[in-house]
Scaffold this motif. Structure first.
Motif, short mmCIF file in Angstrom:
data_model
loop_
_atom_site.label_atom_id
_atom_site.label_comp_id
_atom_site.label_asym_id
_atom_site.label_seq_id
_atom_site.Cartn_x
_atom_site.Cartn_y
_atom_site.Cartn_z
N ARG A 1 2.33 1.55 -3.62
CA ARG A 1 1.39 1.94 -4.66
C ARG A 1 0.93 3.38 -4.47
O ARG A 1 0.70 4.12 -5.44
CB ARG A 1 0.18 1.00 -4.71
N HIS A 2 0.78 3.81 -3.22
CA HIS A 2 0.38 5.19 -2.96
C HIS A 2 1.43 6.17 -3.47
O HIS A 2 1.12 7.16 -4.13
CB HIS A 2 0.17 5.41 -1.45
N LEU B 1 -5.48 -4.77 -3.26
CA LEU B 1 -4.22 -5.02 -2.54
C LEU B 1 -4.31 -6.18 -1.54
O LEU B 1 -3.43 -7.04 -1.53
CB LEU B 1 -3.72 -3.75 -1.86
N GLU C 1 -6.69 4.96 -0.43
CA GLU C 1 -5.70 4.28 -1.28
C GLU C 1 -6.12 2.83 -1.53
O GLU C 1 -6.10 2.35 -2.67
CB GLU C 1 -4.31 4.32 -0.62
N ILE C 2 -6.52 2.13 -0.48
CA ILE C 2 -6.90 0.72 -0.65
C ILE C 2 -8.24 0.60 -1.39
O ILE C 2 -8.45 -0.33 -2.17
CB ILE C 2 -6.96 0.00 0.72
N LEU D 1 -5.31 6.50 3.96
CA LEU D 1 -4.98 5.08 3.85
C LEU D 1 -6.17 4.30 3.28
O LEU D 1 -6.02 3.48 2.36
CB LEU D 1 -4.59 4.54 5.24
N THR E 1 0.83 -1.21 0.00
CA THR E 1 0.00 0.00 0.00
C THR E 1 0.86 1.26 0.00
O THR E 1 0.58 2.21 -0.73
CB THR E 1 -0.95 0.00 1.22
#
Length: 447
Positions: free
Chosen positions: A68-69, A245, A409-410, A406, A65
């Motif tokens: 990828r962020h 993810l 993002e996921i 957070l 995570t």
């Protein structure tokens, strides 16, 4: 941060094979079976499987995570999360990059030995006994030559980039690894003595459970997934935003665990086949011989007792080990290479040759001062730096990263995550359980 020019994995299966390849290394094929054999076999296996689920999987999701962020190397990715203290965040990223580089420097030496052991049986069969002995005897010249060969293999794969290099070769090598495993397991399990090894590995003896076994299993689960040194963060940065993810992390962890389990199915029965063939696998006190003896003395001695089929098996086994090592080494070199591309603006060819060459120079220095440096570099990077960096990532994700950011993002690859069980547990788990568990792994050997 040149994220727009970054490569990406062209498919989810390509990423899974590359990330599983990064995780599947000598820790699985060599480390896991010897730890299992030293800790009661099946008892260790059961606790290891629990630890993969409870510790390694949540941390793998966290690292992917972060990567990828940030869509960048560990330095920039960590800065994108810890915006109030970008200097310290970048410092942690730099430490991860240095750690990955030094792990690769000693890993290349080990992998070089595996290349020489793979060649030795065929050279011996051809009648070149002196050359064969040179290949399997510890010596500076052999160590240097095969370290250079393995380092060049790693450089040539990384040079091709994400899709054409890492992804293409991982999707070729990983299935070959599985096929070799199946063939060798089936053959070894037909040999006299194999059932004794299988029983030790698959039938739990609860009297073998002790505190050290739990810590060993936790450490093995953590290290076997390449956590802490930035590899998974970098691979995460090459993922597209629509990827789920938690699901992809579960798939990578499952493949990694499957390979470790298969390695146990191969090596524990092989140990008892070796014992049945008159090879010493235990010391006089009844303890298992060291892992180095197991891979470089016990198993080759067993293959020698099998005649021509043993030559073929010995070749297959060490080719399997080289594949496992190569899929890990390319992920380690990619960590500093991606950093040089993003932070310094270097093209891939310049970054790969210069950094790969520098790491090779470190490997050569270690070869020339083996007794003093090899164990020191291996311990500092894997026993100390990896778990401490793992704690840092858990604190960053659990305490510093804004919870909504957070979640967002996921959610990009998993829109319904907020309603699921995973989101109710995982953020708290990474915040409280993971740092404490990793510190326990780190502190136990010191105590």
């Amino acid at each position: 941060m040149a994220s727009n020019a970054r490569g990406h994995f062209s498919s989810k299966i390509g990423f899974i094979m590359a990330a599983a390849g990064s995780a599947v290394g000598l820790g699985n094929v060599w480390g896991f079976p010897t730890k299992a054999a030293s800790n009661g076999g099946a008892a260790f296996l059961v606790i290891y499987l629990v630890m993969v689920f409870l510790l390694a999987f949540p941390m793998l999701v966290a690292e992917l995570t972060i990567g990828r962020h940030g869509q960048a190397n560990p330095i920039s990715s960590l800065k994108s999360i810890w915006t109030k203290n970008r200097t310290l965040a970048g410092g942690f990223g730099l430490i991860a990059i240095v750690t990955a580089s030094f792990i690769l420097s000693f890993y290349s030496i080990l992998a070089g030995w595996l290349v020489s052991y793979a060649i030795a049986p065929t050279i011996d069969l051809a009648g070149f006994h002196q050359a064969s002995n040179w290949l399997v005897d510890f010596g500076v010249s052999r160590n240097l030559i095969f370290t250079v060969i393995f380092s060049l293999l790693t450089i040539l794969v990384v040079l091709r980039g994400v899709a054409d290099g890492i992804e293409r070769w991982s999707t070729r090598l990983m299935p070959l690894l599985f096929v070799l495993f199946v063939v060798m397991i089936l053959y070894i399990c037909t040999q006299d003595g194999a059932m004794e090894g299988l029983k030790m590995y698959l039938v739990p003896d609860l009297s073998q459970l002790h505190g050290g076994l739990f810590v060993d299993a936790m450490g093995q689960a953590f290290f076997s997934l390449s956590l802490g040194c930035g590899s998974m963060m970098v691979y995460g940065s090459y993922l597209k935003k629509d990827v789920n993810l938690p699901k992809i992390a579960a798939q990578v962890a499952s493949i990694d665990t499957g390979v470790a389990f298969s390695a146990g199915l191969l090596i524990l029965p092989a140990m008892y086949v070796a014992k049945n063939n008159g090879v010493d696998i235990f010391t006089e006190s009844g303890a298992l011989k060291s892992s180095g003896d197991l891979v470089f003395k016990v198993l080759p001695a067993m293959f020698e007792t099998m005649g021509n089929i043993g030559v073929l098996l010995g070749f297959g086994f060490f080719v399997l080990m080289v594949i496992a090592a190569l899929t890990s080494s390319i992920s380690m070199l990619e960590v500093p290479v991606s950093c040089a591309q993003d932070e310094l603006g270097w093209n891939r060819a310049k970054a790969t040759w210069l950094i790969g060459g520098l790491i090779l120079l470190i490997s050569i220095v270690i070869c020339l001062n083996f007794g003093r440096l090899f164990g020191l570099v291996a311990d500092v990077t894997t026993v100390y730096m990896q778990p401490l960096l793992g704690v840092a990532w858990a604190i960053l994700v659990g305490w510093i990263w804004n919870r909504n950011k957070l979640l967002n993002e996921i959610k990009q690859g998993y829109p319904e995550i907020e309603q699921g069980f995973f989101w109710k547990i995982w953020p708290w788990y990474v915040r409280f359980i993971c740092p404490v568990a990793i510190i326990m792994v780190f502190a136990y050997p010191l105590i």
